[in-house]
Design a protein around this motif. Sequence first.
Motif, PDB file in Angstrom:
ATOM      1  N   LEU A 122      27.303   2.774 -12.810  1.00 20.90           N
ATOM      2  CA  LEU A 122      26.390   1.492 -12.642  1.00 20.90           C
ATOM      3  C   LEU A 122      26.427   0.750 -13.541  1.00 20.90           C
ATOM      4  CD1 LEU A 122      25.334   0.512  -9.635  1.00 20.90           C
ATOM      5  CD2 LEU A 122      22.800   2.137 -10.272  1.00 20.90           C
ATOM      6  N   GLU A 123      26.363  -0.870 -12.915  1.00 20.42           N
ATOM      7  CA  GLU A 123      25.955  -1.771 -13.965  1.00 20.42           C
ATOM      8  C   GLU A 123      24.296  -1.917 -13.766  1.00 20.42           C
ATOM      9  OE1 GLU A 123      28.358  -5.041 -12.719  1.00 20.42           O
ATOM     10  OE2 GLU A 123      30.467  -3.876 -13.352  1.00 20.42           O
ATOM     11  N   ASN A 124      23.155  -2.552 -14.072  1.00 20.46           N
ATOM     12  CA  ASN A 124      22.085  -3.602 -14.437  1.00 20.46           C
ATOM     13  C   ASN A 124      22.428  -4.512 -13.205  1.00 20.46           C
ATOM     14  OD1 ASN A 124      21.148  -1.853 -15.741  1.00 20.46           O
ATOM     15  ND2 ASN A 124      21.583  -3.201 -17.868  1.00 20.46           N
ATOM     16  N   HIS A 125      21.191  -3.947 -11.807  1.00 22.52           N
ATOM     17  CA  HIS A 125      21.644  -5.262 -10.910  1.00 22.52           C
ATOM     18  C   HIS A 125      19.814  -5.150 -10.694  1.00 22.52           C
ATOM     19  CE1 HIS A 125      25.826  -4.842  -9.696  1.00 22.52           C
ATOM     20  NE2 HIS A 125      25.943  -4.048 -10.442  1.00 22.52           N
ATOM     21  N   LYS A 126      19.964  -6.119  -9.330  1.00 20.53           N
ATOM     22  CA  LYS A 126      18.383  -6.312  -9.037  1.00 20.53           C
ATOM     23  C   LYS A 126      18.552  -6.414  -6.887  1.00 20.53           C
ATOM     24  CE  LYS A 126      16.996  -9.473 -12.496  1.00 20.53           C
ATOM     25  NZ  LYS A 126      15.628  -9.430 -12.916  1.00 20.53           N
ATOM     26  N   ALA A 127      17.519  -5.484  -6.735  1.00 18.13           N
ATOM     27  CA  ALA A 127      17.769  -4.951  -5.275  1.00 18.13           C
ATOM     28  C   ALA A 127      16.290  -6.632  -4.864  1.00 18.13           C
ATOM     29  CB  ALA A 127      17.279  -4.088  -4.736  1.00 18.13           C
ATOM     30  N   SER A 128      16.731  -6.786  -3.518  1.00 17.75           N
ATOM     31  CA  SER A 128      15.911  -8.551  -2.875  1.00 17.75           C
ATOM     32  C   SER A 128      15.229  -7.222  -2.042  1.00 17.75           C
ATOM     33  CB  SER A 128      16.595  -8.945  -2.426  1.00 17.75           C
ATOM     34  OG  SER A 128      16.960  -9.347  -3.707  1.00 17.75           O
ATOM     35  N   VAL A 129      13.737  -7.537  -1.455  1.00 16.24           N
ATOM     36  CA  VAL A 129      12.752  -8.033  -0.394  1.00 16.24           C
ATOM     37  C   VAL A 129      12.387  -8.637   0.430  1.00 16.24           C
ATOM     38  CG1 VAL A 129      10.629  -7.190   1.108  1.00 16.24           C
ATOM     39  CG2 VAL A 129      11.422  -5.948  -1.413  1.00 16.24           C
ATOM     40  N   ILE A 130      13.626  -8.667   1.568  1.00 13.39           N
ATOM     41  CA  ILE A 130      13.618  -9.631   2.135  1.00 13.39           C
ATOM     42  C   ILE A 130      13.625 -10.258   3.418  1.00 13.39           C
ATOM     43  CG2 ILE A 130      15.586 -11.127   3.722  1.00 13.39           C
ATOM     44  CD1 ILE A 130      17.580 -10.013   1.503  1.00 13.39           C
ATOM     45  N   MET A 136      11.712 -12.509  -0.751  1.00 15.36           N
ATOM     46  CA  MET A 136       9.955 -12.375  -1.138  1.00 15.36           C
ATOM     47  C   MET A 136       9.833 -11.514  -2.328  1.00 15.36           C
ATOM     48  SD  MET A 136       8.338 -11.284   2.397  1.00 15.36           S
ATOM     49  CE  MET A 136       6.774 -11.290   1.853  1.00 15.36           C
ATOM     50  N   GLY A 137      10.800 -11.826  -3.188  1.00 15.09           N
ATOM     51  CA  GLY A 137      10.904 -10.940  -4.224  1.00 15.09           C
ATOM     52  C   GLY A 137      11.766  -9.414  -4.730  1.00 15.09           C
ATOM     53  N   GLU A 138      12.003  -9.251  -6.211  1.00 16.62           N
ATOM     54  CA  GLU A 138      12.909  -8.533  -6.614  1.00 16.62           C
ATOM     55  C   GLU A 138      12.592  -7.940  -7.637  1.00 16.62           C
ATOM     56  OE1 GLU A 138      16.620 -11.864  -6.542  1.00 16.62           O
ATOM     57  OE2 GLU A 138      16.082 -11.768  -8.457  1.00 16.62           O
ATOM     58  N   GLY A 139      13.741  -6.925  -7.304  1.00 15.98           N
ATOM     59  CA  GLY A 139      13.426  -5.629  -8.400  1.00 15.98           C
ATOM     60  C   GLY A 139      14.614  -4.910  -9.176  1.00 15.98           C
ATOM     61  N   ASP A 140      14.154  -4.741 -10.591  1.00 14.11           N
ATOM     62  CA  ASP A 140      15.577  -4.488 -11.611  1.00 14.11           C
ATOM     63  C   ASP A 140      15.939  -2.671 -10.495  1.00 14.11           C
ATOM     64  OD1 ASP A 140      15.437  -6.396 -13.117  1.00 14.11           O
ATOM     65  OD2 ASP A 140      13.817  -5.429 -14.332  1.00 14.11           O
ATOM     66  N   VAL A 141      17.633  -2.987 -10.503  1.00 17.71           N
ATOM     67  CA  VAL A 141      18.029  -1.392 -10.928  1.00 17.71           C
ATOM     68  C   VAL A 141      18.745  -1.118 -12.150  1.00 17.71           C
ATOM     69  CG1 VAL A 141      19.349  -0.416  -9.208  1.00 17.71           C
ATOM     70  CG2 VAL A 141      17.986  -1.708  -8.640  1.00 17.71           C
ATOM     71  N   PHE A 142      18.579  -0.187 -13.072  1.00 15.20           N
ATOM     72  CA  PHE A 142      18.553  -0.319 -14.078  1.00 15.20           C
ATOM     73  C   PHE A 142      20.599   0.801 -13.909  1.00 15.20           C
ATOM     74  CE2 PHE A 142      14.388  -1.026 -15.478  1.00 15.20           C
ATOM     75  CZ  PHE A 142      14.931  -1.767 -15.973  1.00 15.20           C
ATOM     76  N   GLY A 143      21.071   0.651 -14.560  1.00 13.89           N
ATOM     77  CA  GLY A 143      22.746   0.951 -14.418  1.00 13.89           C
ATOM     78  C   GLY A 143      23.008   2.433 -15.324  1.00 13.89           C
ATOM     79  N   LYS A 177      -0.418 -11.021  12.003  1.00 11.46           N
ATOM     80  CA  LYS A 177      -1.566 -11.230  12.834  1.00 11.46           C
ATOM     81  C   LYS A 177      -1.444  -9.850  13.764  1.00 11.46           C
ATOM     82  CE  LYS A 177      -2.370 -15.596  14.218  1.00 11.46           C
ATOM     83  NZ  LYS A 177      -2.594 -16.991  14.541  1.00 11.46           N
ATOM     84  N   SER A 178      -0.387  -9.202  13.882  1.00 10.62           N
ATOM     85  CA  SER A 178       0.180  -8.124  15.026  1.00 10.62           C
ATOM     86  C   SER A 178      -0.121  -7.252  14.141  1.00 10.62           C
ATOM     87  CB  SER A 178       1.390  -8.095  15.878  1.00 10.62           C
ATOM     88  OG  SER A 178       2.076  -8.353  14.585  1.00 10.62           O
ATOM     89  N   GLY A 179       0.246  -7.376  12.448  1.00 14.39           N
ATOM     90  CA  GLY A 179      -0.327  -6.457  11.915  1.00 14.39           C
ATOM     91  C   GLY A 179       1.015  -5.293  11.353  1.00 14.39           C
ATOM     92  N   SER A 180       2.369  -6.135  11.946  1.00  9.41           N
ATOM     93  CA  SER A 180       3.440  -4.960  11.067  1.00  9.41           C
ATOM     94  C   SER A 180       3.877  -6.307  10.984  1.00  9.41           C
ATOM     95  CB  SER A 180       3.755  -4.320  12.765  1.00  9.41           C
ATOM     96  OG  SER A 180       2.693  -3.232  13.055  1.00  9.41           O
ATOM     97  N   VAL A 181       4.984  -5.313  10.229  1.00 12.42           N
ATOM     98  CA  VAL A 181       5.715  -7.328   8.987  1.00 12.42           C
ATOM     99  C   VAL A 181       7.333  -6.493   9.533  1.00 12.42           C
ATOM    100  CG1 VAL A 181       6.106  -8.622   7.398  1.00 12.42           C
ATOM    101  CG2 VAL A 181       4.195  -8.377   8.312  1.00 12.42           C
ATOM    102  N   TYR A 182       7.990  -7.304   9.900  1.00 14.79           N
ATOM    103  CA  TYR A 182       9.470  -6.095   9.429  1.00 14.79           C
ATOM    104  C   TYR A 182      10.344  -6.726   7.992  1.00 14.79           C
ATOM    105  CZ  TYR A 182       8.897  -4.671  14.437  1.00 14.79           C
ATOM    106  OH  TYR A 182       8.067  -3.914  15.475  1.00 14.79           O
ATOM    107  N   LEU A 183      10.949  -5.967   7.180  1.00 15.12           N
ATOM    108  CA  LEU A 183      11.162  -6.526   6.210  1.00 15.12           C
ATOM    109  C   LEU A 183      12.242  -5.740   5.874  1.00 15.12           C
ATOM    110  CD1 LEU A 183       8.346  -6.022   3.615  1.00 15.12           C
ATOM    111  CD2 LEU A 183       8.927  -8.221   4.951  1.00 15.12           C
ATOM    112  N   THR A 184      13.273  -6.401   4.635  1.00 16.66           N
ATOM    113  CA  THR A 184      14.864  -5.270   4.523  1.00 16.66           C
ATOM    114  C   THR A 184      14.917  -5.232   3.448  1.00 16.66           C
ATOM    115  OG1 THR A 184      15.924  -6.354   6.539  1.00 16.66           O
ATOM    116  CG2 THR A 184      16.733  -6.074   4.483  1.00 16.66           C
ATOM    117  N   SER A 185      15.232  -4.338   3.266  1.00 11.95           N
ATOM    118  CA  SER A 185      15.424  -4.640   1.199  1.00 11.95           C
ATOM    119  C   SER A 185      17.157  -4.641   0.862  1.00 11.95           C
ATOM    120  CB  SER A 185      15.493  -3.362   1.009  1.00 11.95           C
ATOM    121  OG  SER A 185      15.571  -2.667  -0.679  1.00 11.95           O
ATOM    122  N   TYR A 186      18.068  -5.114  -0.108  1.00 10.84           N
ATOM    123  CA  TYR A 186      19.240  -5.173   0.219  1.00 10.84           C
ATOM    124  C   TYR A 186      19.537  -5.468  -1.520  1.00 10.84           C
ATOM    125  CZ  TYR A 186      23.628  -7.151   0.790  1.00 10.84           C
ATOM    126  OH  TYR A 186      25.548  -7.322   0.988  1.00 10.84           O
ATOM    127  N   ALA A 187      20.911  -4.707  -1.857  1.00 10.98           N
ATOM    128  CA  ALA A 187      21.146  -4.723  -3.133  1.00 10.98           C
ATOM    129  C   ALA A 187      22.425  -4.488  -3.031  1.00 10.98           C
ATOM    130  CB  ALA A 187      20.348  -3.820  -4.012  1.00 10.98           C
TER     131      ALA A 187
END
Length: 226
Positions: A122-130, A136-143, A177-187
């Motif tokens: 695996l190569e070094n990559h980044k995963a996003s929260v969308i 809304m932000g990225e994090g490192d996925v080390f290879g 306001k409702s207290g529930s937020v729907y997010l996606t993680s993608y890489a």
Amino acid sequence: MKNEDDESQVSPLTPSEIYLRSDEGSSTPAPYHGPRHQQKTSKLIVYILITFASFITIFIIFGSIFFLARTPKAKLRSVTITNLQANSNASSINNTNIATLKMTLTGEITINNGKNFGRFELENHKASVIYENVSMGEGDVFGGNFKARKTGSRNITVQVRSNDYLSNNTNFRKEIKSGSVYLTSYARLRGKVHITDAIRRHKTAVLNCTMTLILKDQAIQDLVCT
């Protein structure tokens, strides 16, 4: 007198006195190959073709199992939320509501290389929260290397923060306001499957997970990866 003349005449050779030439005596008739010999030859050819076809079939099956590179599977699990801050307040500037979200998301990304007989590099990559196609932000996925027929993992930390666009997004404000937020993680996690030392195949494992952030519990629910 007559008898002496008769005796002096040369008498013809009898059949027993006829001698064959050496070349005529050594010749032998050519062997005759009948229908039975032709059937044996045909069967031998059929056996050879069947054996050859069997070897080809075995080679194809062997190659499809051991020399075919398959795409590893990526999933997100063990997600925790810390440092959560969420607001949906009225703006004093234009008298409208704005929404903000800030938190730290940590989790574990698993790479399933169980269908390959070679390691996955695996190569070094980044995963996003969308949220709705907005990062809304990225994090490192080390290879690194993931062993053949095994599942490995990488830890990930993402600093999640809403931007000005989301702060004024109607759906985002409603979910805060409702207290529930729907997010996606993608890489897209690119790498190489090492079938042998000389044969390598490029493969990309896609991380695509949906989840629901429950604000009051500071927890993730309904985590589904496809």
